[in-house]
Structures are given as structure tokens and as C-alpha cells.
Design an enzyme around this catalytic site. Structure first.
Site, PDB file in Angstrom:
ATOM      1  N   HIS A 232       0.797  -1.219   0.000  1.00 35.03           N
ATOM      2  CA  HIS A 232       0.000   0.000   0.000  1.00 35.03           C
ATOM      3  C   HIS A 232       0.834   1.274   0.000  1.00 35.03           C
ATOM      4  O   HIS A 232       0.284   2.372  -0.159  1.00 35.03           O
ATOM      5  CB  HIS A 232      -0.981   0.004   1.178  1.00 35.03           C
ATOM      6  CG  HIS A 232      -2.310   0.595   0.825  1.00 35.03           C
ATOM      7  ND1 HIS A 232      -3.449   0.415   1.585  1.00 35.03           N
ATOM      8  CD2 HIS A 232      -2.709   1.363  -0.228  1.00 35.03           C
ATOM      9  CE1 HIS A 232      -4.462   1.042   1.038  1.00 35.03           C
ATOM     10  NE2 HIS A 232      -4.040   1.633  -0.058  1.00 35.03           N
TER      11      HIS A 232
ATOM     12  N   ASP B  42      -9.703  -0.225   4.364  1.00 38.26           N
ATOM     13  CA  ASP B  42      -8.505  -0.828   4.941  1.00 38.26           C
ATOM     14  C   ASP B  42      -8.775  -1.168   6.400  1.00 38.26           C
ATOM     15  O   ASP B  42      -9.547  -0.483   7.079  1.00 38.26           O
ATOM     16  CB  ASP B  42      -7.358   0.204   4.860  1.00 38.26           C
ATOM     17  CG  ASP B  42      -5.970  -0.408   4.905  1.00 38.26           C
ATOM     18  OD1 ASP B  42      -5.787  -1.411   5.611  1.00 38.26           O
ATOM     19  OD2 ASP B  42      -5.064   0.136   4.248  1.00 38.26           O
TER      20      ASP B  42
ATOM     21  N   HIS C  30      -6.358  -0.786   8.362  1.00 45.58           N
ATOM     22  CA  HIS C  30      -5.390   0.115   8.972  1.00 45.58           C
ATOM     23  C   HIS C  30      -5.534   1.515   8.393  1.00 45.58           C
ATOM     24  O   HIS C  30      -5.934   1.690   7.239  1.00 45.58           O
ATOM     25  CB  HIS C  30      -3.964  -0.386   8.710  1.00 45.58           C
ATOM     26  CG  HIS C  30      -3.783  -1.840   9.005  1.00 45.58           C
ATOM     27  ND1 HIS C  30      -4.030  -2.831   8.056  1.00 45.58           N
ATOM     28  CD2 HIS C  30      -3.397  -2.490  10.130  1.00 45.58           C
ATOM     29  CE1 HIS C  30      -3.806  -4.018   8.601  1.00 45.58           C
ATOM     30  NE2 HIS C  30      -3.421  -3.845   9.850  1.00 45.58           N
TER      31      HIS C  30
ATOM     32  N   ASP D  64      -2.980   3.642   7.914  1.00 41.09           N
ATOM     33  CA  ASP D  64      -1.808   3.983   7.093  1.00 41.09           C
ATOM     34  C   ASP D  64      -1.490   5.471   7.183  1.00 41.09           C
ATOM     35  O   ASP D  64      -1.106   6.101   6.205  1.00 41.09           O
ATOM     36  CB  ASP D  64      -2.019   3.561   5.635  1.00 41.09           C
ATOM     37  CG  ASP D  64      -2.127   2.061   5.471  1.00 41.09           C
ATOM     38  OD1 ASP D  64      -1.812   1.334   6.427  1.00 41.09           O
ATOM     39  OD2 ASP D  64      -2.535   1.603   4.384  1.00 41.09           O
TER      40      ASP D  64
ATOM     41  N   HIS E  30       4.458   1.209   3.987  1.00 36.49           N
ATOM     42  CA  HIS E  30       3.073   0.868   3.653  1.00 36.49           C
ATOM     43  C   HIS E  30       2.105   1.246   4.774  1.00 36.49           C
ATOM     44  O   HIS E  30       0.898   1.210   4.564  1.00 36.49           O
ATOM     45  CB  HIS E  30       2.933  -0.614   3.260  1.00 36.49           C
ATOM     46  CG  HIS E  30       2.912  -1.589   4.409  1.00 36.49           C
ATOM     47  ND1 HIS E  30       2.328  -2.841   4.296  1.00 36.49           N
ATOM     48  CD2 HIS E  30       3.403  -1.526   5.667  1.00 36.49           C
ATOM     49  CE1 HIS E  30       2.456  -3.501   5.438  1.00 36.49           C
ATOM     50  NE2 HIS E  30       3.101  -2.723   6.275  1.00 36.49           N
TER      51      HIS E  30
ATOM     52  N   ASP F 162      -7.424  -1.841   0.190  1.00 34.07           N
ATOM     53  CA  ASP F 162      -6.520  -2.859   0.714  1.00 34.07           C
ATOM     54  C   ASP F 162      -7.336  -4.119   0.946  1.00 34.07           C
ATOM     55  O   ASP F 162      -8.355  -4.078   1.645  1.00 34.07           O
ATOM     56  CB  ASP F 162      -5.896  -2.360   2.019  1.00 34.07           C
ATOM     57  CG  ASP F 162      -4.779  -3.253   2.535  1.00 34.07           C
ATOM     58  OD1 ASP F 162      -4.912  -4.489   2.440  1.00 34.07           O
ATOM     59  OD2 ASP F 162      -3.788  -2.708   3.055  1.00 34.07           O
TER      60      ASP F 162
ATOM     61  N   ASP G 125      -6.979  -6.407   2.892  1.00 39.87           N
ATOM     62  CA  ASP G 125      -7.156  -6.770   4.292  1.00 39.87           C
ATOM     63  C   ASP G 125      -8.294  -6.008   4.951  1.00 39.87           C
ATOM     64  O   ASP G 125      -8.585  -6.223   6.128  1.00 39.87           O
ATOM     65  CB  ASP G 125      -5.847  -6.648   5.088  1.00 39.87           C
ATOM     66  CG  ASP G 125      -5.423  -5.212   5.405  1.00 39.87           C
ATOM     67  OD1 ASP G 125      -6.248  -4.292   5.407  1.00 39.87           O
ATOM     68  OD2 ASP G 125      -4.219  -5.023   5.671  1.00 39.87           O
TER      69      ASP G 125
ATOM     70  N   GLU H  46      -2.087  -5.329  -1.653  1.00 39.49           N
ATOM     71  CA  GLU H  46      -1.755  -6.207  -0.531  1.00 39.49           C
ATOM     72  C   GLU H  46      -2.264  -7.636  -0.691  1.00 39.49           C
ATOM     73  O   GLU H  46      -2.386  -8.364   0.303  1.00 39.49           O
ATOM     74  CB  GLU H  46      -2.237  -5.610   0.809  1.00 39.49           C
ATOM     75  CG  GLU H  46      -1.603  -4.270   1.161  1.00 39.49           C
ATOM     76  CD  GLU H  46      -0.146  -4.353   1.647  1.00 39.49           C
ATOM     77  OE1 GLU H  46       0.363  -5.482   1.764  1.00 39.49           O
ATOM     78  OE2 GLU H  46       0.455  -3.297   1.889  1.00 39.49           O
TER      79      GLU H  46
END
Length: 358
Positions: free
Chosen positions: A119, A142, A144, A146, A159, A250, A252, A295
Site C-alpha cells: 500500500h 482498509d 489500517h 496507514d 506501507h 486494501d 485486508d 496487498e
């Protein structure tokens, strides 16, 4: 040239919104890059997503699909950490190269699909898009945020930092990192919405609150429902004016039971229905201009089927963002669920079984 591209971007977005029609031309660009983190394998994401049938799926949606292949990136042999940042010169050069390629594709009139890679690539992807569409808005799906800066990052991996490099409000908090002299912050915090957060570092949480960034955690999605989350997201970003959307997704963001082959999985993520609803609603605006899908790491699935499941999910996300309806996607969904590793009947909790089958 930049002004002409800016005008062209706005006109395309406005025409798509008014006519509610699809963009006619899609550019697919692979970015096989792993330097923003330390786990090998994510550089193979573009290949496995293509192998899962991406080009064929987009072509079936009546797009003119232009697959520009994969960029090649230089890995600096001498790239010592700087200011706590790992591989800064390698990531900076890759981001700069991707930025130019994205800018050219958007400027040529394509809707862009960027296949990562990790990412950190979003620094290049979103900045290249912003060169052509400086008033764009960003939806970041996401687990996260980031949003770490080099000073707050626990790992030093880039990332986990791309959004911080984009935000104007953080300009004074980003030191002069080697490899990044080419880019300057270009996005305001009000032009960003996060969806799906559930693993946020303390420094990131502080910035989310201090900057007043709109975000929807998985708890918010549980509480409000995905329909209200998307209504609030699009109202926040588009109420003042219609403008191009950049979706940075992302894999995830999904629950690990659906996307097992990724580097930083976090339990309690999006269901299939929630993730696809997000992309459907973005498509329905007629304003989508660029998509990142990042990712996917085939090395990290427990087996080949886990990697194929994750790549197939990535194809579904991209196709849905470009107009594939669920009524026309039963075959791909059936294929994906058939590949899921089994514990019991499907390997999914009752909640996720409902999400897949209802």
C-alpha cells in the site's frame, strides 16, 4: 498540459455522473512492488489478480480494456533506513515512477485500475491522479489507517504511512525523507474518508481526531450498517460538489476468512456483502476515476486455494467498482466460495456464511 488534463478529468466525471453511464475505457497497470514492507510475495499480486480473470471480467462488462502490463522498479542496493523509515529511496523512486504512469493514463482518458503491490504505492497512485484531477477525493478501505508519520511509525515500514505523505495538514510533520523530494502534500483531510478500520496505532488515532478526518471503523459499520456508512461517506465527499473519486482498497479490509493471503490480516473485517456494497455505491455515483487494489500476497495463504480465493475476491472488488452487478456475478461468487479452505462446511462463521449466501 496539466490544465487540459484537469479540465478533461472534470468533464469526464461530470458526464459520467449526469448520464449514469460507465467510463468506456479502462487502463490496468500492475505495480509488482514490495519495498514498503518486509514480507516477500506481495510483488506477485498483479500476476495472481490477472490470473484470476480480471481482464476477461472487465472485458465482459463492455469496457475497452487496455492492459499496460507491469511497471519495473529499481531496488537500491544501498538504501539504509533514514529517520526511522525503511527502504526510503526504493519506495520513493517506485512511487515517483508510478505517479507518472498513473498521470499519463488518467490524462489519456482512461479510468485507472492499479494492481499492487503493497500500500505504499498509493503515494504514487493518488499523487499521479491528483496531477490530472487536483480536486479528487479519496476513499480508503482498509483495516489500517496507514496514517503514521516517520516519527510515529512503530515499524518504519512505508506501507503504514502513505496517507501522511499526502495530507497538507501534516506537511510540517513529514521530514525530508530521501527519495521523496519529488512529491508535496496535495490532499486536505476533509477530502478523505476511511472505511473498515480496526487496527489503528496510537499516533494515527491522535491524528484522526486532531485533524477531524471522517472515518468508519468496523464498530461503526456494525452500529450503523453499511448503507448508512456509504450515505454518510458520499455526502461528506460530494455534497459540496461532484468530483472524481479515487478508491484505494486494501484487501485486508475484508475479514481474513475471505482474504487469507495478505500480509497484515485483522479479524472482524468486512463481509463479502459489505465490501461489494461499498464498491457498488461508489460506481453508482458515476464519479469513480481510479482504483487501487493492493496487498494480495499469494505467499501468505495457507495453500494455493487460499491465494486463489484472495485473488478472486480482488477481481470481484474491481469489477463491482466498475459496474458489475451481483445479479450478473453468481458464477464468480460460487467459484470463490468453492475455493475457500474448509473447517466444517465452509470454514466461515455463521455470520460470514450468511454474508456469502444471502
Amino acid at each position: 498540459m496539466a490544465l487540459r488534463g484537469h479540465v478533461s478529468c472534470l468533464l469526464r466525471a461530470q458526464l459520467r455522473h449526469r448520464s449514469h453511464s460507465r467510463a468506456k475505457s479502462v487502463a490496468v497497470l500492475g505495480a509488482p512492488f514490495s519495498g514498503g514492507q518486509k514480507r516477500r510475495g506481495v510483488e506477485h499480486g498483479p500476476k495472481v489478480i490477472r490470473d484470476a480473470g480480471l481482464i476477461e471480467r472487465l472485458s465482459s462488462l463492455d469496457y475497452s480494456v487496455h492492459d499496460f502490463g507491469d511497471l519495473s522498479f529499481q531496488h537500491f542496493e544501498k538504501d539504509e533506513p533514514s529517520l526511522g523509515v525503511n527502504f526510503p529511496r526504493t519506495v520513493g523512486a517506485a512511487s515517483q515512477k508510478l505517479s507518472g504512469a498513473v498521470s499519463r493514463a488518467i490524462g489519456a482518458g482512461h479510468t485507472l485500475v492499479m494492481l499492487g503491490g503493497d500500500h505504499s504505492l498509493a503515494i504514487g497512485s493518488v499523487s499521479g491522479h491528483a496531477q490530472q484531477c487536483p480536486d479528487l477525493c479519496l476513499i480508503w478501505v482498509d483495516a489500517h489507517a496507514d496514517l503514521n508519520t516517520p516519527m510515529t511509525s512503530p515499524s518504519g515500514n512505508l506501507h503504514g504511512q502513505p496517507v501522511a505523505f499526502m495530507l497538507k495538514e501534516l506537511q510540517d510533520k513529514i521530514p525530508d525523507v530521501p527519495g521523496f523530494s519529488w512529491t508535496k502534500p496535495f490532499l486536505s483531510s476533509r477530502d478523505l474518508v476511511y472505511i473498515g478500520l480496526r487496527d489503528v496505532d496510537p499516533g494515527e488515532h491522535h491524528l484522526l481526531k486532531t485533524l477531524g478526518i471522517q472515518y468508519f471503523s468496523m464498530r461503526d459499520i456494525d452500529r450503523l450498517g453499511i448503507q448508512r456508512v456509504m450515505e454518510a461517506t458520499l455526502d461528506h465527499l460530494l455534497a459540496r460538489k461532484q468530483r472524481p473519486i479515487h478508491l484505494s482498497f486494501d484487501i485486508d479490509g475484508f475479514d481474513p476468512s475471505l482474504a487469507p493471503a495478505t500480509g497484515t490480516p485483522v479479524n472482524g473485517g468486512l463481509t463479502y456483502r459489505e465490501g461489494i456494497y461499498i464498491t457498488e455505491e461508489i460506481h453508482n455515483t458515476g464519479l469513480l476515476s481510479a482504483v487501487d487494489l493492493v496487498e494480495v500476497n499469494p505467499f501468505l495463504g495457507a495453500n494455493r486455494e487460499a491465494a486463489e480465493t484472495t485473488a478472486s475476491l480482488a477481481v470481484d472488488v474491481i469489477a463491482s467498482s466498475l459496474g458489475q452487478t451481483r445479479e450478473g456475478a453468481h458464477a464468480s461468487i460460487d467459484t470463490m466460495t468453492a475455493r475457500l479452505p474448509s473447517t466444517g462446511a465452509t470454514g466461515l462463521s455463521d455470520h460470514h456464511q450468511q454474508a456469502m449466501w444471502v
